[in-house]
Design a protein around this motif. Structure first.
Motif, mmCIF file in Angstrom:
data_model
loop_
_atom_site.group_PDB
_atom_site.id
_atom_site.type_symbol
_atom_site.label_atom_id
_atom_site.label_comp_id
_atom_site.label_asym_id
_atom_site.label_seq_id
_atom_site.Cartn_x
_atom_site.Cartn_y
_atom_site.Cartn_z
ATOM 1 N N HIS A 215 0.813 -1.219 0.000
ATOM 2 C CA HIS A 215 0.000 0.000 0.000
ATOM 3 C C HIS A 215 0.850 1.274 0.000
ATOM 4 O O HIS A 215 0.302 2.376 0.072
ATOM 5 C CB HIS A 215 -0.932 0.008 1.211
ATOM 6 N N ILE A 216 2.177 1.145 -0.055
ATOM 7 C CA ILE A 216 3.039 2.327 -0.147
ATOM 8 C C ILE A 216 3.025 2.819 -1.580
ATOM 9 O O ILE A 216 3.309 2.072 -2.510
ATOM 10 C CB ILE A 216 4.481 1.997 0.284
ATOM 11 N N SER A 217 2.696 4.088 -1.787
ATOM 12 C CA SER A 217 2.663 4.663 -3.140
ATOM 13 C C SER A 217 3.958 5.380 -3.488
ATOM 14 O O SER A 217 4.341 5.432 -4.655
ATOM 15 C CB SER A 217 1.481 5.622 -3.283
ATOM 16 N N ASP A 218 4.651 5.941 -2.493
ATOM 17 C CA ASP A 218 5.900 6.647 -2.779
ATOM 18 C C ASP A 218 6.677 6.847 -1.487
ATOM 19 O O ASP A 218 6.096 6.851 -0.388
ATOM 20 C CB ASP A 218 5.621 8.013 -3.411
ATOM 21 N N ALA A 219 7.984 6.975 -1.622
ATOM 22 C CA ALA A 219 8.852 7.243 -0.477
ATOM 23 C C ALA A 219 10.056 8.033 -0.962
ATOM 24 O O ALA A 219 10.682 7.675 -1.961
ATOM 25 C CB ALA A 219 9.303 5.943 0.185
ATOM 26 N N THR A 220 10.360 9.136 -0.283
ATOM 27 C CA THR A 220 11.501 9.978 -0.631
ATOM 28 C C THR A 220 12.259 10.345 0.633
ATOM 29 O O THR A 220 11.762 10.146 1.745
ATOM 30 C CB THR A 220 11.046 11.270 -1.336
ATOM 31 N N HIS A 221 13.460 10.874 0.459
ATOM 32 C CA HIS A 221 14.233 11.324 1.610
ATOM 33 C C HIS A 221 14.605 12.791 1.420
ATOM 34 O O HIS A 221 14.660 13.301 0.296
ATOM 35 C CB HIS A 221 15.493 10.477 1.795
ATOM 36 N N GLY A 222 14.825 13.493 2.530
ATOM 37 C CA GLY A 222 15.187 14.898 2.471
ATOM 38 C C GLY A 222 15.491 15.428 3.857
ATOM 39 O O GLY A 222 15.417 14.687 4.854
ATOM 40 N N PRO A 223 15.843 16.708 3.962
ATOM 41 C CA PRO A 223 16.139 17.292 5.279
ATOM 42 C C PRO A 223 14.915 17.250 6.193
ATOM 43 O O PRO A 223 13.794 17.493 5.755
ATOM 44 C CB PRO A 223 16.533 18.738 4.939
ATOM 45 N N ALA A 224 15.136 16.919 7.452
ATOM 46 C CA ALA A 224 14.046 16.895 8.431
ATOM 47 C C ALA A 224 13.640 18.326 8.781
ATOM 48 O O ALA A 224 14.472 19.232 8.859
ATOM 49 C CB ALA A 224 14.484 16.144 9.686
ATOM 50 N N ARG A 225 12.344 18.538 9.015
ATOM 51 C CA ARG A 225 11.811 19.858 9.349
ATOM 52 C C ARG A 225 10.936 19.759 10.588
ATOM 53 O O ARG A 225 10.313 18.729 10.838
ATOM 54 C CB ARG A 225 11.012 20.425 8.182
ATOM 55 N N ASN A 226 10.900 20.850 11.342
ATOM 56 C CA ASN A 226 10.041 20.866 12.524
ATOM 57 C C ASN A 226 8.632 21.297 12.133
ATOM 58 O O ASN A 226 8.322 21.489 10.954
ATOM 59 C CB ASN A 226 10.624 21.781 13.604
ATOM 60 N N SER A 227 7.764 21.484 13.121
ATOM 61 C CA SER A 227 6.363 21.826 12.839
ATOM 62 C C SER A 227 6.217 23.192 12.182
ATOM 63 O O SER A 227 5.222 23.466 11.522
ATOM 64 C CB SER A 227 5.553 21.796 14.137
#
Length: 579
Positions: A215-227
Motif C-alpha cells: 500500500h506504499i505509493s511513494d517514499a523519498t528522503h530529504g532534510p528533516a523539518r520541525n512543525s
C-alpha cells in the motif's frame, strides 16, 4: 542606449557561462584530488565489464516458482538496481527459475542487500522490546513469572498476544545469529513475530501485520523539518500510502499515540529484519508520514529506496558471482569515438563552407557544448553512478548535428534580416528575437522525446535517451550564454559589420543586390555595402542569385522587364521627336 544594452547583456551572459564551467570544473577537481572520482566518465557493462550474479529462489520444500512471480521479481530487482544509481544494468531470467543480474563495476554491500532483500514488507506495532542478544539463562524468568494472556487481544498492540512459549522464545532469540542466517521467525501476518533492529541493537516482539507494504505509493528522503517548517539539521524519510493504506495507517497511529514506552512504536519489517522502528507522535490521517531519527543522508536514502520499491514476491540467494569482461570492448569504444570525430569534421566542413569565418563560431559553440556535456557525465558518474554505454555515445554523436542545427537557424535568420536592409547589429538582435522561439521549440521537442524514450525503454536505449536529453539542455545553455552573446560582440567589429567577403555575411553571397520592392523602392544591404565587384565576383554574384527566394527572383525579373520596357518606350519617343 541601444548599443550599450546588448553589450551589457552579452558580457553578463559570458560571465555566467564562465562561472558555470569553472564551478563544475572546480567540483570535479576537488573530487579527483580527494580520490572520490576519476577524471573520466564511468563506463557501462558493454564497454568496461563488471559483475554477474546468479540469484537462486529460496523456496520451502518442493514448492515451484511461477513465471509471473519470476517476472515480477525481475522488474523489482531492476528498479532497485537502477534506484541505487547503477545505470545500464542487465536483469534477465535463466532456466525459467534463476535471475541473472549483470552490472558494471563491483557492487557494494548496499547494492547487494537491495538485491537480496526479498520478503514481504510489513508494518507491525511493537509490543515489547529487549536486548539484542539472547538473555543469559540465570536472568530469565521462572515458569511462575512467565506472562499468560488474560483475555483475547483487542488490537495488534495488546500484550495478550504474548504467551509463555513466545516469551521463552524471545528470551532465547539471538539477533546476531538470526541476521547471519537471514532467517524469518514468522511469516504469518495474523500472528505476532520476533524481529531485530540492527541499527539500534534492539529486538522486539511485534504484533500482527496492520499495514502491508504493497500500500506504499511513494517514499523519498530529504532534510528533516520541525512543525514550523524549518530544517532541523537531520534527515527524514517522507512516506505516502494509497487510499487503503492511508485508512489503515490512520487507525494504527491514532492508537499508538495514546500508548507509552515501546508500544508507542511501529516496526517496518523487510525480509524478517526491522529496517526502522519509529515512534508515533501524532495521528496521521492523510496517508503522508515522515520518519525521523538518527538518519544520515545515506541511511535515509537507503530506507526510502527499500520502502519505495517494496519487497520481492519470492526470496533469493546469490548462487554464484563472477567478474565478466566487456561485452563490446575497447575496439567498439574506439570506433564510436572515431564516428564522433568524423561527424564533427563533416559539420565543421559544412559550417566553414557555408558561413566562412562565422563557421568558427559554430565550432567554438560545439566545443563549449562538448565541455559542458563531458563535465556533466563525469559528475553524474560520481554523484549518481551514471555509466556511459555505446548507446549513450551514439546519442552524443546524433546530438552534434542537432546542436549545429540551432546555430544554422540563428545564422539564417540573421541573413534574412540583412536581406531586408537592416545593418548587422540590428539584424543580430532582431534575428535572435525570432530565431530563439524556433530553437526553444526544437529543443523542447528533443527533450520531450528523450524523456518519453527514457521512461518507456529499458537497458541501453535509456542510455541513448539520457545523453540525447542531456545534450539538448547543454545546447540551450550554449546558444543563450555563448553563441548569441559572442555574436553580439562580433557584430560590432569592422570585419563583420562591413560585410567582408570572408565573414560569411558578404552582401553578394546573401543576394543583397538592388531589388525592386514596389512603389519605386529599392533595397540595399547597408550604407557600407560595396556597389560593384566586377568580373572578380561574378561567380559569387551567380551564387547569390541562386540563393534568392522565388518571390525575390520574380521581383528581379519584373524590375528587369520594366526597365526594358522603359528603354523601348524612350527609344520610340526619341524617334518620333526626330521625325
Amino acid at each position: 542606449m541601444t548599443t550599450s544594452g546588448p553589450l551589457r547583456h552579452a558580457r553578463r551572459a559570458l560571465i555566467w557561462l564562465c562561472i558555470l564551467v569553472v564551478g563544475l570544473l572546480g567540483v570535479l577537481v576537488s573530487g579527483v584530488a580527494t580520490g572520490q572520482t576519476g577524471a573520466g566518465p564511468k563506463l557501462a557493462l558493454d564497454l568496461e565489464g563488471g559483475t554477474q550474479m546468479i540469484l537462486a529462489p529460496r523456496v520451502d520444500g518442493g514448492e515451484s516458482i511461477s513465471q509471473e512471480q519470476l517476472q515480477q521479481a525481475v522488474e523489482i530487482i531492476r528498479q532497485r538496481v537502477d534506484g541505487s544509481g547503477v545505470a545500464e544494468a542487465e536483469i534477465s531470467t535463466q532456466s525459467g527459475s534463476n535471475v541473472v543480474v549483470s552490472m558494471p563495476g563491483t557492487p557494494d554491500s548496499k547494492t547487494r542487500e537491495l538485491i537480496q532483500a526479498s520478503a514481504n514488507m510489513e508494518f507491525r506495532p511493537v509490543i515489547m522490546a529487549g536486548s539484542f542478544g539472547a538473555t543469559p539463562e540465570d536472568q530469565r524468568l521462572s515458569d511462575d513469572e512467565l506472562p499468560e494472556p488474560t483475555a483475547e487481544p483487542e488490537n495488534a498492540s495488546d500484550t495478550n498476544w504474548i504467551t509463555a512459549d513466545l516469551y521463552r522464545e524471545f528470551e532465547a532469540y539471538d539477533c546476531e545469529a538470526a541476521l547471519e542466517e537471514r532467517s524469518i521467525e514468522s511469516s504469518d501476518p495474523d500472528a505476532p513475530a520476533i524481529a531485530c533492529d540492527p541499527s539500534t541493537m534492539v529486538k522486539y516482539i511485534l504484533g500482527p501485520v496492520e499495514v502491508d507494504g504493497d500500500h506504499i505509493s511513494d517514499a523519498t528522503h530529504g532534510p528533516a523539518r520541525n512543525s514550523q517548517g524549518f530544517q532541523t539539521g537531520g534527515w527524514a524519510v517522507q512516506l505516502s500510502f494509497d487510499s487503503v493504506g492511508s485508512e489503515e495507517f490512520s487507525e494504527v497511529t491514532s492508537r499508538l499515540v495514546t500508548m507509552q514506552g515501546a508500544q508507542n512504536q511501529f516496526a517496518i519489517v523487510l525480509d524478517g529484519q526491522i529496517v526502522s522502528a519509529p515512534t508515533a507522535n501524532v495521528p496521521i490521517a492523510d496517508g503522508n508520514a515522515e520518519i525521523t531519527g538518527n538518519f544520515t543522508e545515506l541511511s535515509a536514502q537507503q530506507l526510502a529506496e527499500q520502502l519505495k520499491y517494496g519487497a520481492l514476491p519470492i526470496s533469493f540467494d546469490i548462487q554464484s558471482e563472477q567478474q565478466i569482461s566487456a561485452t563490446l570492448g575497447a575496439n567498439q569504444l574506439q570506433m564510436g569515438l572515431i564516428a564522433g570525430i568524423i561527424g564533427l569534421a563533416l559539420v565543421a566542413v559544412y559550417s566553414l563552407f557555408q558561413y566562412r569565418t562565422l563557421g568558427f563560431l559554430t565550432l567554438a559553440s560545439l566545443v563549449v557544448a562538448g565541455i559542458l556535456t563531458y563535465l556533466a557525465l563525469v559528475l553524474l558518474g560520481w554523484s549518481a553512478n551514471y555509466r556511459l554505454s555505446l548507446a549513450g555515445i551514439a546519442g552524443i554523436i546524433v546530438a552534434i548535428g542537432l546542436t549545429a542545427d540551432s546555430f544554422i537557424v540563428y545564422f539564417e535568420r540573421i541573413r534574412d534580416e540583412l536581406r531586408d536592409g537592416r545593418n548587422l547589429t540590428t539584424a543580430v538582435e532582431t534575428g535572435w528575437m525570432r530565431a530563439r522561439r524556433t530553437i526553444i521549440a526544437s529543443k523542447a521537442v528533443n527533450l520531450l522525446a528523450s524523456i518519453v524514450l527514457y521512461i518507456m525503454a529499458v537497458g541501453n536505449v535509456r542510455g541513448f535517451a539520457f545523453t540525447l536529453g542531456l545534450t539538448a539542455i547543454a545546447d540551450l545553455i550554449v546558444v543563450f550564454l555563448f553563441t548569441h552573446p559572442l555574436l553580439q560582440l562580433l557584430a560590432r567589429t569592422r570585419f563583420f559589420a562591413s560585410g567582408h567577403r570572408l565573414s560569411g555575411l558578404d552582401p553578394s553571397l546573401l543576394g543583397v543586390e538592388p531589388l525592386y520592392k514596389g512603389a519605386g523602392k529599392v533595397r540595399q544591404f547597408s550604407p557600407t555595402a560595396p556597389a560593384a565587384r566586377g568580373k572578380k565576383n561574378s561567380v559569387s554574384s551567380g551564387e547569390a542569385g541562386r540563393r534568392l527566394t522565388i518571390a525575390e527572383r520574380r521581383r528581379a525579373e519584373e524590375l528587369k522587364e520594366a526597365e526594358t520596357d522603359n528603354d523601348k518606350s524612350g527609344v520610340a519617343t526619341k524617334e518620333d521627336d526626330n521625325a
